[in-house]
Design a protein around this motif. Structure first.
Motif, PDB file in Angstrom:
ATOM      1  N   ILE A 169       0.850  -1.202   0.000  1.00 12.46           N
ATOM      2  CA  ILE A 169       0.000   0.000   0.000  1.00 12.46           C
ATOM      3  C   ILE A 169       0.882   1.247   0.000  1.00 12.46           C
ATOM      4  N   VAL A 170       1.960   1.227   0.780  1.00  9.46           N
ATOM      5  CA  VAL A 170       2.928   2.331   0.748  1.00  9.46           C
ATOM      6  C   VAL A 170       3.466   2.497  -0.670  1.00  9.46           C
ATOM      7  N   GLY A 171       3.693   1.366  -1.359  1.00  5.93           N
ATOM      8  CA  GLY A 171       4.256   1.398  -2.710  1.00  5.93           C
ATOM      9  C   GLY A 171       3.272   1.762  -3.801  1.00  5.93           C
ATOM     10  N   GLY A 172       2.010   2.048  -3.456  1.00  7.74           N
ATOM     11  CA  GLY A 172       1.077   2.536  -4.457  1.00  7.74           C
ATOM     12  C   GLY A 172      -0.070   1.616  -4.801  1.00  7.74           C
ATOM     13  N   PHE A 173      -0.018   0.354  -4.357  1.00  6.13           N
ATOM     14  CA  PHE A 173      -1.165  -0.521  -4.558  1.00  6.13           C
ATOM     15  C   PHE A 173      -2.328  -0.007  -3.704  1.00  6.13           C
ATOM     16  N   THR A 174      -3.564  -0.214  -4.196  1.00  2.00           N
ATOM     17  CA  THR A 174      -4.725   0.227  -3.412  1.00  2.00           C
ATOM     18  C   THR A 174      -5.621  -0.930  -2.957  1.00  2.00           C
ATOM     19  N   LYS A 175      -5.621  -2.031  -3.714  1.00  2.00           N
ATOM     20  CA  LYS A 175      -6.425  -3.199  -3.328  1.00  2.00           C
ATOM     21  C   LYS A 175      -5.612  -4.454  -3.614  1.00  2.00           C
ATOM     22  N   VAL A 176      -5.222  -5.165  -2.553  1.00  2.00           N
ATOM     23  CA  VAL A 176      -4.407  -6.367  -2.710  1.00  2.00           C
ATOM     24  C   VAL A 176      -4.955  -7.495  -1.843  1.00  2.00           C
ATOM     25  N   PHE A 177      -4.689  -8.741  -2.262  1.00  2.00           N
ATOM     26  CA  PHE A 177      -4.988  -9.891  -1.410  1.00  2.00           C
ATOM     27  C   PHE A 177      -3.981 -10.986  -1.707  1.00  2.00           C
ATOM     28  N   GLU A 178      -3.862 -11.927  -0.759  1.00  2.00           N
ATOM     29  CA  GLU A 178      -2.904 -13.014  -0.907  1.00  2.00           C
ATOM     30  C   GLU A 178      -3.459 -14.288  -0.270  1.00  2.00           C
ATOM     31  N   PHE A 179      -3.251 -15.425  -0.943  1.00  2.00           N
ATOM     32  CA  PHE A 179      -3.427 -16.732  -0.325  1.00  2.00           C
ATOM     33  C   PHE A 179      -2.069 -17.110   0.255  1.00  2.00           C
ATOM     34  N   ALA A 180      -1.921 -16.956   1.567  1.00  3.29           N
ATOM     35  CA  ALA A 180      -0.607 -17.025   2.196  1.00  3.29           C
ATOM     36  C   ALA A 180      -0.485 -18.234   3.108  1.00  3.29           C
ATOM     37  N   LYS A 181       0.493 -19.092   2.829  1.00  2.00           N
ATOM     38  CA  LYS A 181       0.790 -20.199   3.741  1.00  2.00           C
ATOM     39  C   LYS A 181       1.484 -19.608   4.973  1.00  2.00           C
ATOM     40  N   CYS A 182       0.897 -19.851   6.154  1.00  2.00           N
ATOM     41  CA  CYS A 182       1.431 -19.272   7.399  1.00  2.00           C
ATOM     42  C   CYS A 182       1.732 -20.384   8.401  1.00  2.00           C
ATOM     43  N   PHE A 183       2.574 -20.048   9.383  1.00  2.00           N
ATOM     44  CA  PHE A 183       3.064 -21.035  10.342  1.00  2.00           C
ATOM     45  C   PHE A 183       3.055 -20.431  11.740  1.00  2.00           C
ATOM     46  N   ARG A 184       2.370 -21.085  12.676  1.00  2.03           N
ATOM     47  CA  ARG A 184       2.321 -20.596  14.056  1.00  2.03           C
ATOM     48  C   ARG A 184       2.603 -21.751  15.011  1.00  2.03           C
ATOM     49  N   ASN A 185       3.579 -21.557  15.866  1.00  2.00           N
ATOM     50  CA  ASN A 185       4.037 -22.625  16.762  1.00  2.00           C
ATOM     51  C   ASN A 185       3.164 -22.654  18.011  1.00  2.00           C
ATOM     52  N   GLU A 186       1.880 -22.946  17.780  1.00  2.00           N
ATOM     53  CA  GLU A 186       0.881 -22.912  18.840  1.00  2.00           C
ATOM     54  C   GLU A 186       0.530 -24.314  19.312  1.00  2.00           C
ATOM     55  N   GLY A 187      -0.231 -24.378  20.389  1.00  2.79           N
ATOM     56  CA  GLY A 187      -0.702 -25.662  20.880  1.00  2.79           C
ATOM     57  C   GLY A 187      -1.688 -26.292  19.921  1.00  2.79           C
ATOM     58  N   ILE A 188      -1.767 -27.616  19.961  1.00  2.65           N
ATOM     59  CA  ILE A 188      -2.675 -28.349  19.091  1.00  2.65           C
ATOM     60  C   ILE A 188      -4.073 -28.331  19.688  1.00  2.65           C
ATOM     61  N   SER A 189      -5.060 -28.026  18.856  1.00  2.28           N
ATOM     62  CA  SER A 189      -6.453 -28.040  19.305  1.00  2.28           C
ATOM     63  C   SER A 189      -7.338 -28.348  18.103  1.00  2.28           C
ATOM     64  N   PRO A 190      -8.621 -28.658  18.320  1.00  6.89           N
ATOM     65  CA  PRO A 190      -9.511 -28.941  17.188  1.00  6.89           C
ATOM     66  C   PRO A 190      -9.710 -27.759  16.245  1.00  6.89           C
ATOM     67  N   GLN A 191      -9.341 -26.525  16.694  1.00  2.00           N
ATOM     68  CA  GLN A 191      -9.553 -25.348  15.856  1.00  2.00           C
ATOM     69  C   GLN A 191      -8.249 -24.728  15.351  1.00  2.00           C
ATOM     70  N   HIS A 192      -7.110 -25.344  15.627  1.00  4.30           N
ATOM     71  CA  HIS A 192      -5.826 -24.734  15.246  1.00  4.30           C
ATOM     72  C   HIS A 192      -4.943 -25.696  14.465  1.00  4.30           C
ATOM     73  N   LEU A 193      -4.321 -25.157  13.423  1.00  2.07           N
ATOM     74  CA  LEU A 193      -3.272 -25.851  12.697  1.00  2.07           C
ATOM     75  C   LEU A 193      -1.987 -25.037  12.827  1.00  2.07           C
ATOM     76  N   GLN A 194      -0.863 -25.724  12.857  1.00  2.00           N
ATOM     77  CA  GLN A 194       0.408 -25.013  12.933  1.00  2.00           C
ATOM     78  C   GLN A 194       0.863 -24.538  11.549  1.00  2.00           C
ATOM     79  N   GLU A 195       0.366 -25.172  10.517  1.00  3.49           N
ATOM     80  CA  GLU A 195       0.591 -24.750   9.130  1.00  3.49           C
ATOM     81  C   GLU A 195      -0.771 -24.608   8.480  1.00  3.49           C
ATOM     82  N   PHE A 196      -1.071 -23.417   7.986  1.00  7.50           N
ATOM     83  CA  PHE A 196      -2.412 -23.187   7.452  1.00  7.50           C
ATOM     84  C   PHE A 196      -2.351 -22.157   6.332  1.00  7.50           C
TER      85      PHE A 196
END
Length: 486
Positions: A227-254
């Motif tokens: 947005i700083v660089g001049g884009f006004t509308k952007v989106f991304e399908f982003a693979k993310c990683f969180r080193n959290e506890g395991i639960s029925p609602q959480h994945l560490q890679e999502f």
């Protein structure tokens, strides 16, 4: 599966090869998917299909064979008088359930009305050396289902439907944002800091640069740099990683979908997210009404909007505004005998403690689509403070069936205020709050070049699919969830 069965299949494979029959041919040109052929008119000729053999019913001079792939199945009829003695005998000599064949023939309907391809010729397309499981549907070892997902996809209709819905949902989301003028972009997975969310990162090491790096927990700060660089509308399908506890609602890679619109506020994003979700439901499930915990929930009806403070007050009797210090709030929860399970509860900052209180006492009761707004500023280090009440932020979360499926806010674009908040987060991190954010000097430098008003959102594909399909666990909503190493 016994070792004898595998040996027998290998012997068949060797016999095939010795007779000059290709056991693993290069290709086969089909003109219909099995599921497409099952919809053809009787008498349609030159129908060519291919698939894995899932069942065979043998009679003296004919056999009914079912082939399938992820999109559906088709019954084939193999008759001695129509394919000849040699081809008929070879099928029973060499072919097993689990093998692949290609067939050419014409369509007809059986006496029971089932669409069937009468085979005029067939070719062998691949030998399976292991037998398919017979009792997979009753399998109680859930870990094995995840570890051998390929078998789960072959044997379990619910798994097939759910994960096909995931692909349909991703396609619908991408098309929706593109039609709204958003550009799809990609940002780095390897980052020097773990900014963009409150979570503990996975760490890795870059040998050539001799430096420790984090796997991203969110794409947020890089998308805002655009947005700083001049884009006004952007989106991304982003693979993310969180080193959290395991639960029925959480994945560490999502997979997270995150996007930003310049010159918008969070109320604009609320409208966009409602429109998107209704569109996704229609495109993926052909309805806006789905079953959640036995209730038919119509998403086209008006969604409730409730503040963080009012929700906690209603469910716990605690007014969080009366407890500006986290230690006092903690004592109040103990006085009311509210048991908040957390391994490091006394090290949490006020924002994360309030979030814990909400997740344990309030969130499970929110079944219908609900916009949760006015989050405490302690809980939202990157969100814009409300103009009338600077202790809360212009933010919302969409909660459905006890799960947060969308998080969005009017972004903080004041670089000096952002620095102050990140300094507070860094102090919390140094005092033991592992989920607090780090200082990010490069992002702060980008902000100082100037940012317009911005609103952004993020949601996890797996969490959204879990809610919309009323699944018991989020692991059912990813093709290959992480499992323990054997």
């Amino acid at each position: 599966m016994t070792n004898e069965q595998r040996i027998r299949r290998i012997e068949k494979l060797e016999t095939l090869i010795s007779q000059g029959i290709s056991a693993y041919p290069e290709k086969f040109t089909a003109n219909y998917e099995p599921s497409e052929a099952a919809r053809l008119e009787d008498g349609t000729t030159e129908v060519r299909v291919a698939g894995r053999i899932m069942s065979v019913r043998n009679f003296s001079k004919l056999s009914f064979i079912t082939i399938s792939n992820i999109n559906g199945s088709l019954q084939l009829l193999l008759k001695r008088e129509e394919v000849g003695d040699e081809a008929f005998e070879q099928f029973f000599e060499f072919v097993d359930i689990g093998d692949f064949i290609g067939a050419n023939g014409r369509m007809y309907s059986t006496k029971t009305g089932e669409k069937t391809l009468r085979i005029e010729s067939y070719v062998f397309l691949g030998k399976a050396l292991r037998t398919l499981p017979e009792k997979w549907h009753g399998l109680s070892n859930v870990e094995l289902r995840y570890r051998q997902r390929y078998l789960d996809l072959l044997m379990t209709t619910d798994t097939q439907r759910r994960l096909l819905s995931r692909s349909s949902m991703v396609r619908a989301i991408r098309r929706f944002f593109e039609d709204k003028g958003f550009l799809e972009v990609e940002t780095p997975v390897l980052q020097h800091t773990s900014s963009g969310a409150i979570a503990e990162p996975f760490k890795t090491f870059h040998n050539a640069l001799d430096t420790e790096l984090n796997l991203r927990i969110a794409p947020e700060t890089y998308l805002k740099r655009l947005i700083v660089g001049g884009f006004t509308k952007v989106f991304e399908f982003a693979k993310c990683f969180r080193n959290e506890g395991i639960s029925p609602q959480h994945l560490q890679e999502f997979t997270m979908v995150e996007g930003y619109a310049a010159y918008w506020n969070y109320e604009d994003t609320m409208k966009l997210m409602r429109e998107m979700l209704l569109n996704v439901l229609q495109q993926t499930f052909n309805t806006t009404t789905i079953m959640l915990q036995g209730q038919a929930i119509d998403f086209s009806l008006k969604w409730e909007v409730v503040s963080f403070r009012d929700l906690i007050l209603k469910d716990t009797g605690i007014d969080i505004d009366l407890f500006p210090e986290v230690k006092d709030l903690y004592q109040e929860t103990k006085r009311k005998n509210l048991h908040l399970e957390h391994p490091d509860i006394e090290s949490l900052g006020r924002g994360n403690f309030i979030d814990l209180l909400y997740k344990r006492m309030c969130r499970p009761h929110l079944i219908k689509p609900t916009f949760l707004i006015q989050h405490p500023i302690d809980l939202s280090p990157l969100a814009r403070a409300n103009d009338k009440n600077p202790t809360i932020t212009d933010r919302f979360q969409l909660v459905v069936n006890g799960a947060e499926i969308i998080n969005a806010y009017s972004e903080l674009v004041d670089p000096l205020e952002q620095r102050r908040r990140l300094q507070e987060q860094a102090l919390l991190k140094s005092n033991g709050d592992l989920e607090a954010m780090e200082m990010d000097e490069d992002y702060l430098a980008a902000m100082e070049y100037g940012m317009p008003p911005i609103s952004g959102w993020g949601f996890g594909i797996e969490r959204l699919l879990m809610v919309l399909t009323d699944s018991d666990t989020i692991k059912d909503c990813v093709l290959f969830p992480l499992t323990k190493k054997l």
